[in-house]
Motif scaffolding. Sequence first.
Motif, PDB file in Angstrom:
ATOM      1  N   UNK A  36      69.853   4.484  10.256  1.00  0.00           N
ATOM      2  CA  UNK A  36      68.955   5.274   9.932  1.00  0.00           C
ATOM      3  C   UNK A  36      67.662   5.527  10.688  1.00  0.00           C
ATOM      4  N   UNK A  37      67.450   6.615  10.884  1.00  0.00           N
ATOM      5  CA  UNK A  37      66.094   7.131  11.756  1.00  0.00           C
ATOM      6  C   UNK A  37      64.950   6.636  10.845  1.00  0.00           C
ATOM      7  N   UNK A  38      65.201   7.054   9.713  1.00  0.00           N
ATOM      8  CA  UNK A  38      64.037   6.797   8.500  1.00  0.00           C
ATOM      9  C   UNK A  38      63.720   5.456   8.211  1.00  0.00           C
ATOM     10  N   UNK A  39      64.710   4.502   8.166  1.00  0.00           N
ATOM     11  CA  UNK A  39      64.683   3.188   7.902  1.00  0.00           C
ATOM     12  C   UNK A  39      64.216   2.348   9.322  1.00  0.00           C
ATOM     13  N   UNK A  40      64.796   2.927  10.417  1.00  0.00           N
ATOM     14  CA  UNK A  40      64.295   2.216  11.546  1.00  0.00           C
ATOM     15  C   UNK A  40      62.732   2.288  11.822  1.00  0.00           C
ATOM     16  N   UNK A  41      62.291   3.692  11.457  1.00  0.00           N
ATOM     17  CA  UNK A  41      60.849   3.761  11.650  1.00  0.00           C
ATOM     18  C   UNK A  41      59.887   2.796  10.657  1.00  0.00           C
ATOM     19  N   UNK A  42      60.505   2.551   9.510  1.00  0.00           N
ATOM     20  CA  UNK A  42      59.878   1.716   8.573  1.00  0.00           C
ATOM     21  C   UNK A  42      59.824   0.324   8.920  1.00  0.00           C
ATOM     22  N   UNK A  43      61.121   0.061   9.547  1.00  0.00           N
ATOM     23  CA  UNK A  43      61.209  -1.359  10.106  1.00  0.00           C
ATOM     24  C   UNK A  43      60.232  -1.670  11.335  1.00  0.00           C
ATOM     25  N   UNK A  44      60.080  -0.583  12.197  1.00  0.00           N
ATOM     26  CA  UNK A  44      59.130  -0.827  13.328  1.00  0.00           C
ATOM     27  C   UNK A  44      57.618  -0.985  12.734  1.00  0.00           C
ATOM     28  N   UNK A  45      57.293  -0.336  11.900  1.00  0.00           N
ATOM     29  CA  UNK A  45      55.939  -0.413  11.365  1.00  0.00           C
ATOM     30  C   UNK A  45      55.700  -1.700  10.706  1.00  0.00           C
ATOM     31  N   UNK A  46      56.723  -2.167   9.750  1.00  0.00           N
ATOM     32  CA  UNK A  46      56.569  -3.504   9.209  1.00  0.00           C
ATOM     33  C   UNK A  46      56.595  -4.517  10.115  1.00  0.00           C
ATOM     34  N   UNK A  47      57.396  -4.381  11.248  1.00  0.00           N
ATOM     35  CA  UNK A  47      57.351  -5.843  11.973  1.00  0.00           C
ATOM     36  C   UNK A  47      56.561  -5.591  13.323  1.00  0.00           C
ATOM     37  N   UNK A  48      55.669  -4.790  13.389  1.00  0.00           N
ATOM     38  CA  UNK A  48      54.991  -4.537  14.805  1.00  0.00           C
ATOM     39  C   UNK A  48      54.137  -5.752  15.219  1.00  0.00           C
ATOM     40  N   UNK A  49      53.492  -6.721  14.428  1.00  0.00           N
ATOM     41  CA  UNK A  49      53.034  -7.811  14.737  1.00  0.00           C
ATOM     42  C   UNK A  49      54.060  -8.955  14.356  1.00  0.00           C
ATOM     43  N   UNK A  50      55.239  -8.878  13.938  1.00  0.00           N
ATOM     44  CA  UNK A  50      55.918 -10.037  13.719  1.00  0.00           C
ATOM     45  C   UNK A  50      56.533 -10.804  14.826  1.00  0.00           C
ATOM     46  N   UNK A  51      56.795 -10.236  15.919  1.00  0.00           N
ATOM     47  CA  UNK A  51      57.385 -11.072  16.983  1.00  0.00           C
ATOM     48  C   UNK A  51      57.086 -10.178  18.157  1.00  0.00           C
ATOM     49  N   UNK A  52      56.886 -10.748  19.648  1.00  0.00           N
ATOM     50  CA  UNK A  52      56.642  -9.946  20.510  1.00  0.00           C
ATOM     51  C   UNK A  52      57.974  -9.208  21.002  1.00  0.00           C
ATOM     52  N   UNK A  53      59.036  -9.739  20.828  1.00  0.00           N
ATOM     53  CA  UNK A  53      60.589  -9.241  21.265  1.00  0.00           C
ATOM     54  C   UNK A  53      61.331  -8.906  20.242  1.00  0.00           C
ATOM     55  N   UNK A  54      61.243  -7.335  19.840  1.00  0.00           N
ATOM     56  CA  UNK A  54      62.233  -6.924  18.927  1.00  0.00           C
ATOM     57  C   UNK A  54      62.593  -5.467  19.476  1.00  0.00           C
ATOM     58  N   UNK A  55      64.085  -5.398  19.643  1.00  0.00           N
ATOM     59  CA  UNK A  55      64.553  -4.004  19.927  1.00  0.00           C
ATOM     60  C   UNK A  55      65.610  -3.508  18.766  1.00  0.00           C
TER      61      UNK A  55
END
Length: 327
Positions: free
Chosen positions: A115-134
């Motif tokens: 889901x593009x919408x949920x993906x965007x929410x995940x990216x926002x929420x996790x932006x400082x959570x770990x240096x490597x997330x894809x």
Amino acid sequence: MSLKDRIVAEIQATGPMTVARYMELALSDPEEGYYMTRDPLGASGDFITAPEISQIFGELCGIWLAENWYRQNQPEANLVELGPGRGTLMDDVLRATRHALEFHKHIQVHMVETSPILRAMQQEKLKAAHPYITWHERLPEGDRPLFLIANEFFDALPIHQYIGEEERKIIVTENGLEFQPEHGAVRETCPCGIEIVTRIARRIARCGGAALIIDYGYRQGSGDTLQAMRRHRYDKILQEPGKVDLTAHVNFLALAEAAKKAGAKASSVFSQREFLERMGGRMRAERLARPDVLLGYERLVNERQMGGLFLALAITPERTVAPVFEE
Ligand code: SAH
């Protein structure tokens, strides 16, 4: 043409439609599929999940994953989540493991989300959570040990239903979409879920790792478990495809069998309550000493609510024992 009109047209062109095809279109059609067009979670959405109810859930999943990683000698590994929703579960997993023996330094985080919408929410929420997330559309292949979590992911995968030897199908009548009239007990299969669990188990058998699968489910003999949810209530399955959440309960014994066949070890199937209680959830909830945390935790472990309806399965390499899943 609306999704419903396209479904009608497909049935008119090619004949009665399987439940699996209907679920696939209703949930994942790129334009109007349920998950592709909205954030379905939370109080204002259609349903709520364990990580959205209490942070304790994700924290304990994180500790469980890190404990497996530790027992397997702290390899360079992948931490994967299937169907991460709003990103809350991964956020809690990463927060709870931040100080766990350099776990963060040895993992790369991979999120599998369509889901593009949920993906965007995940990216926002996790932006400082770990240096490597894809992010990925499907579970990626690879050779690193796989530490995987999936909560309420398998129940969103398309199922086939059978009545006797006949596959249950959907037809068009003057009243709209209807199930073809058939009589007898319904049996369900989820080839898509079996394929994914087989890939996970093969990878864990070959490279190491551990998977934790939690979902609405049953151990055997399901009957008809297909259901539609809208605004926290049951809704009609065939009336408005794309507008309601469709799920089916997960056959945990079938997942466990497939994992064993793929060469990995499958734990016995626990209730969510057993898993969280054995992980020390109550102590953690009490230690936080906040009434809302305790209430949320109670909801997760209550036998008649999520604690009993949700089941948990662990997959680990042969000759290992998954923490807390030992008999
Ligand atoms: N695990 C989250 C969300 C569960 S809702 C939680 O516990 O809160 C189901 C999630 O699976 C959503 O993120 C949805 O977009 C995703 N999803 C559904 N079908 C999928 C598929 N085939 N591949 C990848 N993600 C999928």
